[in-house]
Design a protein around this motif. Sequence first.
Motif, PDB file in Angstrom:
ATOM      1  N   ASN A 327       0.817  -1.216   0.000  1.00 35.69           N
ATOM      2  CA  ASN A 327       0.000   0.000   0.000  1.00 35.69           C
ATOM      3  C   ASN A 327       0.851   1.267   0.000  1.00 35.69           C
ATOM      4  O   ASN A 327       0.443   2.295  -0.558  1.00 35.69           O
ATOM      5  CB  ASN A 327      -0.945  -0.003   1.205  1.00 35.69           C
ATOM      6  N   VAL A 328       2.030   1.213   0.628  1.00 39.00           N
ATOM      7  CA  VAL A 328       2.946   2.353   0.560  1.00 39.00           C
ATOM      8  C   VAL A 328       3.402   2.557  -0.885  1.00 39.00           C
ATOM      9  O   VAL A 328       3.392   3.685  -1.406  1.00 39.00           O
ATOM     10  CB  VAL A 328       4.155   2.140   1.496  1.00 39.00           C
ATOM     11  N   LEU A 329       3.790   1.474  -1.549  1.00 38.86           N
ATOM     12  CA  LEU A 329       4.250   1.564  -2.939  1.00 38.86           C
ATOM     13  C   LEU A 329       3.128   1.992  -3.886  1.00 38.86           C
ATOM     14  O   LEU A 329       3.382   2.568  -4.943  1.00 38.86           O
ATOM     15  CB  LEU A 329       4.831   0.224  -3.390  1.00 38.86           C
ATOM     16  N   ALA A 330       1.879   1.710  -3.489  1.00 35.30           N
ATOM     17  CA  ALA A 330       0.726   2.119  -4.294  1.00 35.30           C
ATOM     18  C   ALA A 330       0.232   3.514  -3.922  1.00 35.30           C
ATOM     19  O   ALA A 330      -0.824   3.953  -4.390  1.00 35.30           O
ATOM     20  CB  ALA A 330      -0.410   1.109  -4.123  1.00 35.30           C
ATOM     21  N   ASN A 331       1.006   4.227  -3.070  1.00 39.72           N
ATOM     22  CA  ASN A 331       0.670   5.589  -2.637  1.00 39.72           C
ATOM     23  C   ASN A 331      -0.609   5.670  -1.818  1.00 39.72           C
ATOM     24  O   ASN A 331      -1.267   6.710  -1.782  1.00 39.72           O
ATOM     25  CB  ASN A 331       0.570   6.536  -3.844  1.00 39.72           C
ATOM     26  N   LYS A 347       3.629   2.417 -15.406  1.00 42.30           N
ATOM     27  CA  LYS A 347       2.168   2.412 -15.370  1.00 42.30           C
ATOM     28  C   LYS A 347       1.750   1.310 -14.393  1.00 42.30           C
ATOM     29  O   LYS A 347       1.987   0.131 -14.639  1.00 42.30           O
ATOM     30  CB  LYS A 347       1.583   2.132 -16.757  1.00 42.30           C
ATOM     31  N   ILE A 348       1.138   1.731 -13.283  1.00 45.75           N
ATOM     32  CA  ILE A 348       0.916   0.816 -12.157  1.00 45.75           C
ATOM     33  C   ILE A 348      -0.540   0.362 -12.100  1.00 45.75           C
ATOM     34  O   ILE A 348      -1.468   1.166 -12.204  1.00 45.75           O
ATOM     35  CB  ILE A 348       1.301   1.502 -10.836  1.00 45.75           C
ATOM     36  N   ALA A 349      -0.736  -0.951 -11.918  1.00 49.47           N
ATOM     37  CA  ALA A 349      -2.059  -1.530 -11.651  1.00 49.47           C
ATOM     38  C   ALA A 349      -2.008  -2.198 -10.286  1.00 49.47           C
ATOM     39  O   ALA A 349      -1.064  -2.929  -9.981  1.00 49.47           O
ATOM     40  CB  ALA A 349      -2.429  -2.541 -12.726  1.00 49.47           C
ATOM     41  N   HIS A 350      -3.018  -1.953  -9.461  1.00 47.79           N
ATOM     42  CA  HIS A 350      -3.006  -2.397  -8.062  1.00 47.79           C
ATOM     43  C   HIS A 350      -4.195  -3.302  -7.787  1.00 47.79           C
ATOM     44  O   HIS A 350      -5.344  -2.936  -8.036  1.00 47.79           O
ATOM     45  CB  HIS A 350      -3.051  -1.161  -7.143  1.00 47.79           C
ATOM     46  N   VAL A 422       3.704  -2.363 -14.313  1.00 51.60           N
ATOM     47  CA  VAL A 422       3.966  -2.705 -12.913  1.00 51.60           C
ATOM     48  C   VAL A 422       2.672  -3.231 -12.306  1.00 51.60           C
ATOM     49  O   VAL A 422       1.634  -2.586 -12.377  1.00 51.60           O
ATOM     50  CB  VAL A 422       4.450  -1.482 -12.096  1.00 51.60           C
ATOM     51  N   LEU A 423       2.749  -4.421 -11.701  1.00 57.39           N
ATOM     52  CA  LEU A 423       1.606  -4.995 -11.009  1.00 57.39           C
ATOM     53  C   LEU A 423       1.910  -5.054  -9.511  1.00 57.39           C
ATOM     54  O   LEU A 423       2.909  -5.651  -9.097  1.00 57.39           O
ATOM     55  CB  LEU A 423       1.313  -6.409 -11.524  1.00 57.39           C
ATOM     56  N   LEU A 424       1.064  -4.438  -8.700  1.00 61.92           N
ATOM     57  CA  LEU A 424       1.145  -4.528  -7.246  1.00 61.92           C
ATOM     58  C   LEU A 424      -0.047  -5.368  -6.792  1.00 61.92           C
ATOM     59  O   LEU A 424      -1.201  -4.929  -6.897  1.00 61.92           O
ATOM     60  CB  LEU A 424       1.097  -3.138  -6.602  1.00 61.92           C
ATOM     61  N   PHE A 453       4.294  -8.790  -5.282  1.00 60.01           N
ATOM     62  CA  PHE A 453       3.055  -9.384  -4.801  1.00 60.01           C
ATOM     63  C   PHE A 453       3.210 -10.008  -3.413  1.00 60.01           C
ATOM     64  O   PHE A 453       4.271 -10.495  -3.036  1.00 60.01           O
ATOM     65  CB  PHE A 453       2.527 -10.437  -5.792  1.00 60.01           C
ATOM     66  N   VAL A 454       2.114  -9.933  -2.656  1.00 61.83           N
ATOM     67  CA  VAL A 454       1.994 -10.601  -1.365  1.00 61.83           C
ATOM     68  C   VAL A 454       1.144 -11.843  -1.578  1.00 61.83           C
ATOM     69  O   VAL A 454       0.066 -11.761  -2.185  1.00 61.83           O
ATOM     70  CB  VAL A 454       1.314  -9.692  -0.320  1.00 61.83           C
TER      71      VAL A 454
END
Length: 589
Positions: A327-331, A347-350, A422-424, A453-454
Amino acid sequence: MIQVNNISKSFGDQVLLDSASFTMDKNEKLALVGRNGSGKSTLFKLLIDEMAPDGGNIIRPSNYQISCLRQHIDFTADTVRNEGALSLKEDQRYDTYLVDKILYGLGFTEEDLKKKPELLSSGQQMKLELGKVLLNSPDLVLLDEPTNYLDIVAIRWLKKFLKTFKGEVIIISHDKEFLDEVCHGIIGLKRRKFRKVRGKWEDYVKSFEEEDEYTDKLRVSQEKKAKELETFITKFKAKASKARQAGSKSKQLAKLDIPKVIEKEEDIFLKFHYHEVRAKTLLKVENLEFGFKENNPLFSNLSFSFEREDKIAIVGKNGKGKSTLINVLANKYKPTDGFFEFHDEAKIAHFGQQEIDKLHDGSTIFEELREINLSLSKTEIMAIAASMLFKGDVVEKKIKVLSGGERARLLFAKILAQKCNVLLLDEPTNHLDLESVLVLQKELKKFPGLIIFVSHNEYLLKHVANKLIYFKNGEAKFFWGKYREFLNTEGFEDDLLRPQKKENEKEKNKEKNKNEPRKIKENRDNEKNILSNNQQQKIEEEIYKLEELVQKYQDLMQDKLQNGEDITTISIQIGKLEEKIEEKIELLC
């Protein structure tokens, strides 16, 4: 042995089970697999008499006890330890060490065991329910997604426990690794029937592939034969010389059994839209720190850089900061110290529970997908929805009526609707069925961008991750290697073998406490102590010896658990020693 004989069950026009049968042998451990909505949870309700079949019956031995992990939670005791003790049999009612052994294994600390059950998080409450099921010592244990609320350490403990459990087990799980290690075979719920296959998931899949291949070939052969018979009958039925022969062919045609076309179950179709990026390094992190409480960070001094195509797994116990780091990395959270920086072209997808909760209940599936990318045409949106099994008019369903699995698939559909590199992902396998998890694993492995990923799904960890961030002993560390290598070097064995203490307990205090009798008050009131100094010393020496003997038995019990041996006799002996220690302590207080 339990027998399920020709049971049928329908809900309105939806037929879940149609004359379905299977038998279960003594001490057998089986995985129950099938698509979401196929009727797996319904079978559990039938087995525990919460629901009656429309037809058929279930035969159980007399006095056969079944315990099921329930989603509905109702606590009555004042502490977690006492709540667990309620599940013990009458002759074990005061053997609280059994409660401690099970709940420690599931990740509870001594401090947790003293809490009111209502004060636990929802995840811990489900773990307590699992503990109560295991403490009940039933003949048959039914577990519906038991790993959803467990971290890897607890999952690995549960595997060992179930392997040595003297009784029957049926497990619903999306974790292939877990099922393959624990179960002797599989009950597949497919096409409204049960199929029991001895072996692992691959053996089950192969059994259907071989049967389907044979059925397809037989259908083609029978259809060809039918066509030949029809041609002969049409050509010669009017001719007197061939009429008798045509009549014989008509009888053959009537008796011809042509298999129906096999119902194919559709898989989700994950195709991430990769956004090309020229940079080699996509993420830099320096001295990153975050904590919800001042002077008590979940992680600190975390530094690394990740390149395009890195697949990073974040592993460790629950509550240590894995999801928080995502969540920190996803702002979603601001670091308390240090910084991180994604490349300008990232380009980030969460994917995470927070994102699932943000789905708009009042919107339809179609509206939710259109909102994420306004440039998509209706045809493109419909295609993305269909890839996640939302077909036709289903896209007009309101999000508020979707199940947990459907919501997870919708969030994946939203990720597919946007270009990313980027995939979180935070626990992406929760709420997916096993088939969908295997599709996800393949696509993540092929994804050309960065993935962080977790997950507690060890199959996913072993087949996707090439580097790890692991939380252990209050620290977050980096591991340059794959998950299998991590298990062989760092691993979780210490966490498995050692009961958990309070998180803020120091190593020096552990050594000190080891040499002190339990429950002796450090500053007891000397005026109330009617024993002479010599008597006190003698009793304390006896307690020391009993404590040492308990420790030896506990070490022996752990060895036997590791080797899959029976621990009943040792457990009884520990219980007797515990009683003697309590009696001695009472003399001192």
